[in-house]
Design a protein around this motif. Structure first.
Motif, short mmCIF file in Angstrom:
data_model
loop_
_atom_site.label_atom_id
_atom_site.label_comp_id
_atom_site.label_asym_id
_atom_site.label_seq_id
_atom_site.Cartn_x
_atom_site.Cartn_y
_atom_site.Cartn_z
N ILE A 184 7.85 -27.92 10.99
CA ILE A 184 6.59 -27.41 11.55
C ILE A 184 5.57 -28.53 11.66
O ILE A 184 4.87 -28.65 12.67
CB ILE A 184 6.05 -26.25 10.69
N LYS A 185 5.49 -29.37 10.63
CA LYS A 185 4.54 -30.49 10.64
C LYS A 185 4.84 -31.45 11.80
O LYS A 185 3.94 -31.84 12.54
CB LYS A 185 4.60 -31.23 9.31
N GLU A 186 6.11 -31.79 11.98
CA GLU A 186 6.48 -32.70 13.06
C GLU A 186 6.17 -32.09 14.43
O GLU A 186 5.69 -32.78 15.33
CB GLU A 186 7.96 -33.06 12.96
N GLY A 187 6.43 -30.80 14.57
CA GLY A 187 6.14 -30.13 15.83
C GLY A 187 4.66 -30.14 16.15
O GLY A 187 4.26 -30.38 17.29
N ALA A 188 3.84 -29.90 15.14
CA ALA A 188 2.39 -29.90 15.35
C ALA A 188 1.89 -31.29 15.72
O ALA A 188 1.03 -31.44 16.59
CB ALA A 188 1.68 -29.40 14.09
N GLU A 189 2.46 -32.31 15.09
CA GLU A 189 2.06 -33.68 15.41
C GLU A 189 2.47 -34.04 16.84
O GLU A 189 1.72 -34.71 17.55
CB GLU A 189 2.66 -34.67 14.41
N LYS A 190 3.65 -33.58 17.27
CA LYS A 190 4.09 -33.85 18.64
C LYS A 190 3.17 -33.19 19.66
O LYS A 190 3.00 -33.69 20.76
CB LYS A 190 5.52 -33.35 18.85
N ARG A 191 2.59 -32.05 19.28
CA ARG A 191 1.67 -31.36 20.18
C ARG A 191 0.27 -31.95 20.14
O ARG A 191 -0.64 -31.44 20.79
CB ARG A 191 1.62 -29.87 19.84
N GLY A 192 0.07 -33.00 19.33
CA GLY A 192 -1.20 -33.69 19.34
C GLY A 192 -2.13 -33.40 18.17
O GLY A 192 -3.25 -33.88 18.15
N ALA A 193 -1.68 -32.63 17.19
CA ALA A 193 -2.51 -32.35 16.02
C ALA A 193 -2.57 -33.60 15.14
O ALA A 193 -1.61 -34.36 15.07
CB ALA A 193 -1.94 -31.18 15.23
N SER A 194 -3.69 -33.80 14.48
CA SER A 194 -3.79 -34.92 13.55
C SER A 194 -2.84 -34.66 12.37
O SER A 194 -2.39 -33.53 12.16
CB SER A 194 -5.22 -35.04 13.03
N GLU A 195 -2.55 -35.68 11.61
CA GLU A 195 -1.64 -35.51 10.47
C GLU A 195 -2.19 -34.50 9.48
O GLU A 195 -1.46 -33.63 8.98
CB GLU A 195 -1.39 -36.85 9.77
N ARG A 206 -4.26 -31.96 10.10
CA ARG A 206 -4.17 -30.62 10.68
C ARG A 206 -2.72 -30.14 10.70
O ARG A 206 -2.43 -28.97 10.43
CB ARG A 206 -4.76 -30.62 12.08
N ALA A 207 -1.78 -31.05 11.01
CA ALA A 207 -0.36 -30.70 11.04
C ALA A 207 0.11 -30.25 9.66
O ALA A 207 0.86 -29.27 9.52
CB ALA A 207 0.46 -31.88 11.53
N LYS A 208 -0.34 -30.95 8.62
CA LYS A 208 0.02 -30.57 7.25
C LYS A 208 -0.53 -29.20 6.90
O LYS A 208 0.13 -28.38 6.27
CB LYS A 208 -0.51 -31.60 6.25
N GLU A 209 -1.77 -28.94 7.34
CA GLU A 209 -2.39 -27.65 7.06
C GLU A 209 -1.64 -26.51 7.76
O GLU A 209 -1.35 -25.48 7.14
CB GLU A 209 -3.85 -27.66 7.52
N ILE A 210 -1.30 -26.71 9.01
CA ILE A 210 -0.57 -25.69 9.76
C ILE A 210 0.77 -25.41 9.10
O ILE A 210 1.16 -24.25 8.90
CB ILE A 210 -0.37 -26.14 11.23
N ALA A 211 1.48 -26.48 8.75
CA ALA A 211 2.80 -26.33 8.13
C ALA A 211 2.69 -25.61 6.79
O ALA A 211 3.47 -24.70 6.49
CB ALA A 211 3.45 -27.70 7.96
N ALA A 212 1.73 -26.02 5.97
CA ALA A 212 1.58 -25.41 4.65
C ALA A 212 1.24 -23.93 4.77
O ALA A 212 1.82 -23.09 4.07
CB ALA A 212 0.51 -26.14 3.85
#
Length: 108
Positions: free
Chosen positions: A16-27, A29-35
């Motif tokens: 989930i974290k990698e997917g969010a980062e690929k979509r342009g989320a900051s690291e 924000r990506a960690k927050e979404i994944a968690a």
């Protein structure tokens, strides 16, 4: 990830974290979404010690919903998109119209 997480949840978090980062989320924000996503799934499956009512009673999983809540207030095309369509159709007075007026003039 919380201590004692299963390997499955660790993989899920990374995916989930990698997917969010690929979509342009900051690291961050990506960690927050994944968690948040993994924690909700843990709560729904009974893996979490404590959980909120909404985490356990939502009838759709995060994956089934596919981000529907984040798009709840979607208003369709932007004013600029409507303006461009009005321009193509030669709608008179389009430059002074707001979004709602453009919608009405285009019959939307």
């Amino acid at each position: 990830m919380p201590a004692g997480s299963s390997k499955k949840r660790e993989r899920q978090y990374e995916h989930i974290k990698e997917g969010a980062e690929k979509r342009g989320a900051s690291e961050k924000r990506a960690k927050e979404i994944a968690a948040r996503t993994v924690n909700k799934e843990r709560a729904r499956s009974g893996e979490a010690r404590t959980s909120s009512k909404t985490s356990t009673e939502d009838p759709k999983s995060s994956y089934q919903r596919g981000g529907q809540r984040s798009h709840r207030g979607s208003q369709g095309p932007t004013r600029d998109q409507l303006y461009e369509e009005a321009k193509k159709r030669n709608v008179e007075g389009r430059s002074s119209m707001n979004k709602q007026q453009l919608r009405e003039a285009l019959g939307r």
